[in-house]
Design a protein around this motif. Structure first.
Motif, PDB file in Angstrom:
ATOM      1  N   LEU A  96       2.447   0.817  -5.967  1.00  0.00           N
ATOM      2  CA  LEU A  96       2.129  -0.511  -6.661  1.00  0.00           C
ATOM      3  C   LEU A  96       0.856  -0.415  -7.554  1.00  0.00           C
ATOM      4  O   LEU A  96      -0.013   0.323  -7.254  1.00  0.00           O
ATOM      5  N   PRO A  97       0.774  -0.743  -8.900  1.00  0.00           N
ATOM      6  CA  PRO A  97       0.020  -0.463  -9.961  1.00  0.00           C
ATOM      7  C   PRO A  97      -1.590  -0.812  -9.640  1.00  0.00           C
ATOM      8  O   PRO A  97      -2.470  -0.408 -10.094  1.00  0.00           O
ATOM      9  N   GLY A  98      -1.656  -1.882  -8.648  1.00  0.00           N
ATOM     10  CA  GLY A  98      -3.031  -2.128  -8.360  1.00  0.00           C
ATOM     11  C   GLY A  98      -3.874  -1.480  -7.219  1.00  0.00           C
ATOM     12  O   GLY A  98      -4.788  -1.780  -7.038  1.00  0.00           O
ATOM     13  N   ASP A  99      -2.999  -0.228  -6.901  1.00  0.00           N
ATOM     14  CA  ASP A  99      -3.439   0.284  -5.558  1.00  0.00           C
ATOM     15  C   ASP A  99      -4.439   1.542  -5.958  1.00  0.00           C
ATOM     16  O   ASP A  99      -4.764   2.446  -5.364  1.00  0.00           O
ATOM     17  N   GLY A 100      -4.727   1.671  -7.492  1.00  0.00           N
ATOM     18  CA  GLY A 100      -5.894   2.899  -7.725  1.00  0.00           C
ATOM     19  C   GLY A 100      -5.000   3.920  -8.545  1.00  0.00           C
ATOM     20  O   GLY A 100      -5.636   5.025  -8.574  1.00  0.00           O
ATOM     21  N   TRP A 101      -3.651   3.973  -8.718  1.00  0.00           N
ATOM     22  CA  TRP A 101      -2.840   4.967  -9.100  1.00  0.00           C
ATOM     23  C   TRP A 101      -3.331   5.267 -10.683  1.00  0.00           C
ATOM     24  O   TRP A 101      -3.620   4.294 -11.596  1.00  0.00           O
ATOM     25  N   GLY A 122       0.897  -1.353  -0.181  1.00  0.00           N
ATOM     26  CA  GLY A 122       0.038   0.047   0.084  1.00  0.00           C
ATOM     27  C   GLY A 122       0.910   1.238  -0.119  1.00  0.00           C
ATOM     28  O   GLY A 122       0.361   2.107   0.574  1.00  0.00           O
ATOM     29  N   VAL A 123       1.952   1.254  -0.867  1.00  0.00           N
ATOM     30  CA  VAL A 123       2.683   2.512  -0.789  1.00  0.00           C
ATOM     31  C   VAL A 123       2.147   3.729  -1.422  1.00  0.00           C
ATOM     32  O   VAL A 123       1.537   3.801  -2.357  1.00  0.00           O
ATOM     33  N   THR A 124       2.064   4.519  -0.394  1.00  0.00           N
ATOM     34  CA  THR A 124       1.290   5.919  -0.721  1.00  0.00           C
ATOM     35  C   THR A 124       2.476   7.095  -0.782  1.00  0.00           C
ATOM     36  O   THR A 124       2.116   8.061  -1.445  1.00  0.00           O
ATOM     37  N   ARG A 125       3.447   6.748  -0.152  1.00  0.00           N
ATOM     38  CA  ARG A 125       4.489   8.251  -0.025  1.00  0.00           C
ATOM     39  C   ARG A 125       6.059   7.043  -0.565  1.00  0.00           C
ATOM     40  O   ARG A 125       6.836   6.751   0.194  1.00  0.00           O
ATOM     41  N   PRO A 126       6.277   7.010  -1.830  1.00  0.00           N
ATOM     42  CA  PRO A 126       7.464   6.308  -2.417  1.00  0.00           C
ATOM     43  C   PRO A 126       8.695   7.331  -1.788  1.00  0.00           C
ATOM     44  O   PRO A 126       8.517   8.436  -1.667  1.00  0.00           O
ATOM     45  N   THR A 127       9.774   6.551  -1.820  1.00  0.00           N
ATOM     46  CA  THR A 127      11.029   7.110  -1.170  1.00  0.00           C
ATOM     47  C   THR A 127      12.293   6.381  -1.796  1.00  0.00           C
ATOM     48  O   THR A 127      12.084   5.336  -2.367  1.00  0.00           O
ATOM     49  N   LEU A 128      13.350   7.127  -1.538  1.00  0.00           N
ATOM     50  CA  LEU A 128      14.573   6.622  -1.905  1.00  0.00           C
ATOM     51  C   LEU A 128      15.377   7.077  -0.536  1.00  0.00           C
ATOM     52  O   LEU A 128      15.365   7.986  -0.136  1.00  0.00           O
TER      53      LEU A 128
END
Length: 292
Positions: free
Chosen positions: A125-130, A67-73
């Motif tokens: 993740l592409p299945g999370d509604g983006w 459920g990644v909503t805040r992608p990080t490096l």
């Protein structure tokens, strides 16, 4: 609670709970949000980001993020004498999760210990509604490569992806030079094609769809320098992915060094037991990347 803080704290606790291997980085990594605000196209996203621990066969805990909503490096600085190289590490997880420890943190610490600056990408993740579906993780990879280029100052910057992360790395090498999202700041003026890619047991045999714009990886169309490694007994992603991928890279004018190992299964990363065939890939990769 702040899931970003929880993610960092749990990973840090994992580091403290075990003896650090000889190649581990000693400088604390830098944790950076990829986007200054919300990630692109998230109006319909309702997932909640959380850590998903998994007990490995040897009893260790491998943490993933779902459920990644805040992608990080997360950047691990090179140790010792810098090599002039930086690598964007892209974990796998079947596009259902991001395997942040085994194929992320552990890989970055190893590279940093070898004098290579490493940045671990935790992507959407592409299945999370983006809104951009399969291109959402590719947008994150493109932004992360630009950010790593700006922060590391390395002469050559590449990507090393595992399984689904290999799909992203391959797409970044082939499509990463094109605009994939509206520019938001000066960072987006930087080059976003990697100088090289490492593809570990990657999923590349994507059937030609009726609507190719829905697929992240659409084949190799630009000259690419690639290192591929795969176990022949991989039951999840056939070794034919790497074989055909290497052939396609060469056909597109690039160079490909492919390593096959008789055993190892899927997802071995750095966990192969001593003497196992698949345990040879790290040394082979270092030799290859240092010779570029």
């Amino acid at each position: 609670m702040d899931i970003t803080w929880n993610r960092r704290s749990l990973l840090a606790a994992g580091l403290a709970a075990t003896a650090a291997p000889a190649w581990s980085a000693e400088i604390a990594p830098e944790h950076i949000p990829l986007w200054p605000g919300l990630a692109p196209g998230g109006d319909k996203v309702r997932v909640v980001e959380r850590l998903d621990p998994f007990t490995m066969p040897d009893g260790t805990i491998d943490n993933s993020v779902v459920g990644v909503t805040r992608p990080t490096l997360t950047i691990y600085p090179a140790q010792g004498t810098p090599s002039g190289l930086a690598v964007l590490v892209i974990p796998g997880g079947g596009f259902r999760k991001v395997v942040a420890d085994k194929e992320g943190r552990a890989i970055a610490r190893w590279l940093a210990g070898e004098g290579i600056t490493a940045g671990v990408l935790v992507y959407r993740l592409p299945g999370d509604g983006w809104e951009d579906g399969m291109d959402a993780p590719l947008q994150d990879a493109q932004r992360a490569l630009r950010l790593l280029r700006a922060r590391s100052g390395a002469a050559k910057i590449g990507a090393l992806g595992f399984s689904a992360g290999g799909t992203i790395a391959a797409a970044l090498a082939s499509r990463g030079g094109a605009p994939l999202y509206p520019p938001i700041d000066d960072l987006d003026e930087k080059a976003s094609l990697p100088d090289f890619v490492g593809l570990g047991y990657p999923y590349l045999n994507v059937p030609a769809p009726r609507r190719p714009e829905q697929s992240m990886f659409r084949g190799f169309t630009t000259p690419t320098k690639a290192f591929l490694f795969h176990a022949v007994d991989d039951q999840r992603v056939s070794v034919e992915n790497s074989r055909k991928g290497a052939a396609a890279i060469r056909a597109a004018g690039g160079t490909a060094e492919e390593h096959e190992y008789p055993t190892g299964g899927h997802g071995f990363a750095l966990t192969s037991p001593p003497g196992a065939p698949a345990g040879a890939w790290p040394a082979a990769f270092l030799k290859w990347v240092r010779a570029l």
